[in-house]
Design a protein around this motif. Sequence first.
Motif, mmCIF file in Angstrom:
data_model
loop_
_atom_site.group_PDB
_atom_site.id
_atom_site.type_symbol
_atom_site.label_atom_id
_atom_site.label_comp_id
_atom_site.label_asym_id
_atom_site.label_seq_id
_atom_site.Cartn_x
_atom_site.Cartn_y
_atom_site.Cartn_z
ATOM 1 N N TRP A 261 -24.889 13.973 17.524
ATOM 2 C CA TRP A 261 -23.499 14.070 17.973
ATOM 3 C C TRP A 261 -22.555 14.469 16.847
ATOM 4 O O TRP A 261 -21.374 14.706 17.079
ATOM 5 C CB TRP A 261 -23.050 12.726 18.541
ATOM 6 N N LEU A 262 -23.035 14.537 15.592
ATOM 7 C CA LEU A 262 -22.140 14.693 14.457
ATOM 8 C C LEU A 262 -21.347 15.993 14.481
ATOM 9 O O LEU A 262 -20.139 15.983 14.227
ATOM 10 C CB LEU A 262 -22.916 14.571 13.140
ATOM 11 N N ALA A 263 -21.967 17.118 14.774
ATOM 12 C CA ALA A 263 -21.249 18.398 14.759
ATOM 13 C C ALA A 263 -20.080 18.379 15.744
ATOM 14 O O ALA A 263 -18.960 18.787 15.403
ATOM 15 C CB ALA A 263 -22.204 19.545 15.079
ATOM 16 N N GLU A 264 -20.326 17.882 16.950
ATOM 17 C CA GLU A 264 -19.258 17.799 17.948
ATOM 18 C C GLU A 264 -18.162 16.833 17.495
ATOM 19 O O GLU A 264 -16.975 17.104 17.640
ATOM 20 C CB GLU A 264 -19.820 17.349 19.293
ATOM 21 N N HIS A 265 -18.574 15.710 16.906
ATOM 22 C CA HIS A 265 -17.607 14.725 16.421
ATOM 23 C C HIS A 265 -16.736 15.330 15.311
ATOM 24 O O HIS A 265 -15.512 15.162 15.325
ATOM 25 C CB HIS A 265 -18.336 13.491 15.914
ATOM 26 N N LEU A 266 -17.347 16.027 14.360
ATOM 27 C CA LEU A 266 -16.570 16.634 13.275
ATOM 28 C C LEU A 266 -15.617 17.708 13.793
ATOM 29 O O LEU A 266 -14.488 17.823 13.322
ATOM 30 C CB LEU A 266 -17.500 17.202 12.203
ATOM 31 N N GLU A 267 -16.071 18.481 14.771
ATOM 32 C CA GLU A 267 -15.195 19.498 15.368
ATOM 33 C C GLU A 267 -13.993 18.834 16.030
ATOM 34 O O GLU A 267 -12.850 19.247 15.842
ATOM 35 C CB GLU A 267 -15.982 20.319 16.391
ATOM 36 N N GLU B 217 -10.196 18.282 4.482
ATOM 37 C CA GLU B 217 -10.075 17.904 3.087
ATOM 38 C C GLU B 217 -10.250 16.400 2.897
ATOM 39 O O GLU B 217 -9.696 15.598 3.640
ATOM 40 C CB GLU B 217 -8.698 18.329 2.570
ATOM 41 N N VAL B 218 -11.043 16.029 1.913
ATOM 42 C CA VAL B 218 -11.225 14.628 1.540
ATOM 43 C C VAL B 218 -10.456 14.427 0.246
ATOM 44 O O VAL B 218 -10.686 15.126 -0.737
ATOM 45 C CB VAL B 218 -12.711 14.286 1.340
ATOM 46 N N ASP B 219 -9.501 13.489 0.237
ATOM 47 C CA ASP B 219 -8.682 13.331 -0.969
ATOM 48 C C ASP B 219 -9.506 12.787 -2.136
ATOM 49 O O ASP B 219 -10.616 12.294 -1.974
ATOM 50 C CB ASP B 219 -7.441 12.473 -0.709
ATOM 51 N N GLU B 220 -8.964 12.911 -3.335
ATOM 52 C CA GLU B 220 -9.690 12.562 -4.549
ATOM 53 C C GLU B 220 -10.139 11.098 -4.567
ATOM 54 O O GLU B 220 -11.255 10.781 -4.973
ATOM 55 C CB GLU B 220 -8.813 12.856 -5.770
ATOM 56 N N ALA B 221 -9.277 10.205 -4.108
ATOM 57 C CA ALA B 221 -9.629 8.780 -4.099
ATOM 58 C C ALA B 221 -10.817 8.524 -3.178
ATOM 59 O O ALA B 221 -11.760 7.811 -3.531
ATOM 60 C CB ALA B 221 -8.431 7.936 -3.677
ATOM 61 N N ALA B 222 -10.777 9.107 -1.986
ATOM 62 C CA ALA B 222 -11.879 8.919 -1.042
ATOM 63 C C ALA B 222 -13.158 9.527 -1.594
ATOM 64 O O ALA B 222 -14.232 8.933 -1.507
ATOM 65 C CB ALA B 222 -11.535 9.524 0.307
ATOM 66 N N GLY B 223 -13.056 10.716 -2.174
ATOM 67 C CA GLY B 223 -14.229 11.356 -2.765
ATOM 68 C C GLY B 223 -14.828 10.509 -3.874
ATOM 69 O O GLY B 223 -16.047 10.392 -3.997
ATOM 70 N N GLY B 224 -13.976 9.883 -4.688
ATOM 71 C CA GLY B 224 -14.457 9.009 -5.755
ATOM 72 C C GLY B 224 -15.166 7.783 -5.211
ATOM 73 O O GLY B 224 -16.176 7.341 -5.761
ATOM 74 N N GLY C 217 -6.752 16.723 12.884
ATOM 75 C CA GLY C 217 -6.274 16.675 11.511
ATOM 76 C C GLY C 217 -7.157 15.845 10.595
ATOM 77 O O GLY C 217 -6.700 15.319 9.588
ATOM 78 N N GLY C 218 -8.436 15.729 10.935
ATOM 79 C CA GLY C 218 -9.367 14.972 10.109
ATOM 80 C C GLY C 218 -9.295 13.477 10.323
ATOM 81 O O GLY C 218 -9.743 12.707 9.488
ATOM 82 N N ARG C 219 -8.753 13.063 11.438
ATOM 83 C CA ARG C 219 -8.610 11.632 11.716
ATOM 84 C C ARG C 219 -9.516 11.213 12.868
ATOM 85 O O ARG C 219 -9.432 11.753 13.966
ATOM 86 C CB ARG C 219 -7.160 11.306 12.044
#
Length: 127
Positions: free
Chosen positions: A12-18, A108-115, A24-26
């Motif tokens: 289900w991941l591809a559909e979920h990410l779409e 986009e994943v912000d720097e804090a989340a990426g860290g 807006g990435g939420r």
Amino acid sequence: MPACGLLGDFGWLAEHLEHTTSLGGRAFPDWVGSWGCRSNLAKATGLVQGSTADPDSIRAALTYLLGLPPLGWSKETLQMLAVQGHSPHGTLSDLGRTIGSNPSFPFEVDEAAGGDIEFYQLSGRAV
């Protein structure tokens, strides 16, 4: 390599990410509606673009959804089964442990989340 977890591929991941990208990435966008819509999603009339629902509203929505057919679980049943909403702060640690060494997202994943994700991958806690 497909996205996978302990129980196998996330088909289900591809559909979920779409879908998440369209919001807006939420994964849990905030919603609006008449009085009571925070705990009764049937009263929701729309989503608030660019906004994330607060953890208490997300947990209330989960309780509402689990109360619908086919489960029809009451609040008492949820308490008896110890079902509760996942802590929002744990999401990145779970993500870092399960998505692999080179995750990519269509938003986009912000720097804090990426860290945070990198910390869990490098700490030896990654699955």
